[in-house]
Write a protein that holds these residues in place. Structure first.
Motif, short mmCIF file in Angstrom:
data_model
loop_
_atom_site.label_atom_id
_atom_site.label_comp_id
_atom_site.label_asym_id
_atom_site.label_seq_id
_atom_site.Cartn_x
_atom_site.Cartn_y
_atom_site.Cartn_z
N UNK A 83 0.79 -1.22 0.00
CA UNK A 83 0.00 0.00 0.00
C UNK A 83 0.82 1.28 0.00
N UNK A 84 2.05 1.17 -0.51
CA UNK A 84 2.91 2.35 -0.56
C UNK A 84 3.88 2.46 0.60
N UNK A 85 3.75 1.58 1.60
CA UNK A 85 4.60 1.67 2.78
C UNK A 85 6.07 1.42 2.46
N UNK A 86 6.34 0.49 1.54
CA UNK A 86 7.73 0.14 1.22
C UNK A 86 8.46 1.33 0.60
N UNK A 87 7.84 1.96 -0.38
CA UNK A 87 8.47 3.09 -1.04
C UNK A 87 8.63 4.29 -0.15
N UNK A 88 7.61 4.60 0.64
CA UNK A 88 7.69 5.75 1.54
C UNK A 88 8.75 5.50 2.62
N UNK A 89 8.84 4.27 3.10
CA UNK A 89 9.87 3.93 4.09
C UNK A 89 11.27 4.13 3.49
N UNK A 90 11.43 3.75 2.25
CA UNK A 90 12.72 3.94 1.57
C UNK A 90 13.07 5.42 1.52
N UNK A 91 12.06 6.24 1.20
CA UNK A 91 12.29 7.68 1.15
C UNK A 91 12.60 8.26 2.52
N UNK A 92 11.89 7.79 3.53
CA UNK A 92 12.09 8.30 4.89
C UNK A 92 13.48 7.97 5.42
N UNK A 93 14.03 6.85 5.00
CA UNK A 93 15.33 6.42 5.50
C UNK A 93 16.50 6.84 4.61
N UNK A 94 16.22 7.59 3.55
CA UNK A 94 17.28 8.06 2.65
C UNK A 94 18.07 9.18 3.32
N UNK A 95 19.23 9.46 2.78
CA UNK A 95 20.05 10.56 3.30
C UNK A 95 19.32 11.89 3.09
N UNK A 96 19.25 12.73 4.11
CA UNK A 96 18.52 14.01 3.99
C UNK A 96 19.36 15.09 3.30
N UNK A 97 19.84 14.78 2.10
CA UNK A 97 20.73 15.70 1.39
C UNK A 97 20.07 16.39 0.21
N UNK A 98 18.76 16.15 0.03
CA UNK A 98 18.06 16.80 -1.06
C UNK A 98 18.06 16.02 -2.36
N UNK A 99 18.64 14.82 -2.34
CA UNK A 99 18.73 14.04 -3.57
C UNK A 99 17.76 12.86 -3.60
N UNK A 100 16.87 12.79 -2.61
CA UNK A 100 15.78 11.81 -2.61
C UNK A 100 14.52 12.47 -2.07
N UNK A 102 10.01 11.74 -2.06
CA UNK A 102 9.05 10.65 -2.21
C UNK A 102 7.63 11.21 -2.19
N UNK A 103 6.75 10.57 -2.95
CA UNK A 103 5.34 10.97 -2.94
C UNK A 103 4.61 10.16 -1.88
N UNK A 127 9.54 12.26 8.13
CA UNK A 127 9.36 12.90 6.84
C UNK A 127 9.09 14.39 7.01
N UNK A 128 9.51 15.17 6.04
CA UNK A 128 9.27 16.61 6.03
C UNK A 128 8.42 16.95 4.80
N UNK A 129 7.27 17.60 4.99
CA UNK A 129 6.42 17.94 3.84
C UNK A 129 7.02 19.06 3.00
N UNK A 264 -2.32 13.45 -2.68
CA UNK A 264 -0.91 13.10 -2.78
C UNK A 264 -0.08 14.31 -2.36
N UNK A 265 1.12 14.05 -1.87
CA UNK A 265 2.01 15.15 -1.50
C UNK A 265 3.46 14.75 -1.65
N UNK A 266 4.34 15.74 -1.74
CA UNK A 266 5.77 15.49 -1.89
C UNK A 266 6.45 15.65 -0.54
N UNK A 267 7.29 14.66 -0.20
CA UNK A 267 7.99 14.64 1.08
C UNK A 267 9.49 14.43 0.87
N UNK A 268 10.26 14.80 1.90
CA UNK A 268 11.70 14.54 1.93
C UNK A 268 12.04 13.93 3.28
#
Length: 335
Positions: A83-100, A102-103, A127-129, A264-268
């Protein structure tokens, strides 16, 4: 200042304090310089669903425009599942450098925390909106054999039929499922929920008469509506759809308070520099205001919708609280 310390000790502490302050200042300057030089390499846009759906379309419409605005390629990466949890989790755990980035959606941001016993991420902390992106419209459609042409007539009929009326959905916990439960609560009904593995199978069974009503996405329902295979009674959100302008919102049709938006929204990832959030927000707001972007999304029943990071954060928090009550009151469980 330090009465119990000798002069040399005082000087030593002053030196340490000065070095600490200098270090903090240097860190601030470094972060600012990094944000000003960003981006210097491609950016990954994670779409937490398989190709072909509304979230994927939204990401692919925005990505090339964002690439042009930033001067770096924005690569769409589909990471679907759960239900989108896998992709959002990947985005949440990415480096917070502006290069990832996630929707996130109403499902994996506002609803899932109340359905999952253990979330892989905390939507509010990890996550940051950046900005809201869109409202994906849903429409209440019934099988033509159901003797109702308005929402009020359907409610009256359903109260007579009781649990003999069933509503289909794309799955337990999905937006269309929650829409049906809200409808049950506000209308005082006891329609039986029949979950499917996707919106398309639910629509097939609606057309076949196995279920009487579903709260489908416009993209799933539009061809069946226009072909006369199903009858549209009302839009689930707070606005009508231009291509179905004769169809009122469910609230307009008499069920006051009904408003279910599949947003839908864009997050970092949390920790991303504020300057990058500000830049991304500014560019996304411009993109979503472009006529060609608005038209392409609207053709699929998706309304381009932007916001400030602060406004989007407040909206997502309000939606999270709202759906917590819905899930609890309806005793909704996932499959």
């Amino acid at each position: 200042m330090w009465p119990n310390l000798k002069c040399k000790e005082v000087l030593s502490m002053k030196k340490i304090t000065s070095m600490m302050l200098a270090g903090i200042a240097l860190a601030i300057v470094s972060v600012s310089a990094f944000a000003q030089s960003w981006p210097v390499r491609p950016i990954r846009l994670i779409v937490p669903f398989a190709p072909g759906g509304g979230v994927d379309l939204t990401g692919r419409v925005i990505a090339p425009k964002l690439s042009e605005a930033l001067g770096q390629t924005v690569i769409v990466e589909n990471r679907g599942g759960a239900g989108g949890l896998i992709g959002v989790d990947l985005g949440a755990k990415a480096s917070p450098d502006g290069y990832t980035v996630v929707i996130g959606t109403i499902g994996n941001i506002a609803i899932a925390p109340h359905l999952q016993s253990k979330m892989p991420y905390d939507p509010q902390k990890d996550l940051v909106p950046i900005s809201q992106l869109a409202n994906a419209l849903n429409v209440m459609v019934i099988n033509p054999s159901v003797k109702a042409t308005t929402v009020k007539e359907f409610i009256a009929l359903a109260k007579k039929e009781g649990s003999n009326i069933s509503f289909g959905s794309s799955g337990s916990g999905a937006t269309d499922h929650l829409a049906g439960e809200v409808f049950n609560t506000l209308a005082g009904l006891k329609m039986t929920h029949i979950p499917y593995k996707g919106g398309a199978p639910a629509m097939i069974d609606l057309v076949g008469g196995q279920v009487q009503v579903i709260f489908a996405t416009v993209s799933t329902a539009i061809s069946s509506i226009q072909g006369g295979k199903v009858r549209a009674l009302g839009m689930t959100g707070n606005q009508r759809y231009e291509s179905l302008s004769e169809v009122p919102t469910i609230a307009e049709a008499g069920l006051i308070g009904f408003d279910v938006n599949g947003w839908y929204g864009l997050y970092a990832p949390a920790g991303i520099p504020k300057d990058i959030i500000t830049r991304l927000n500014a560019e996304v707001v411009k993109i979503l205001a472009m006529p060609d972007v608005k038209t392409r999304l609207l053709d699929a029943g998706i309304i381009a919708t932007s916001s400030s990071p602060e406004a989007f954060a407040a909206y997502a928090q309000a939606e999270t609280k709202r759906w917590a009550k819905v899930v609890k009151d309806a005793n909704i469980k996932t499959d």
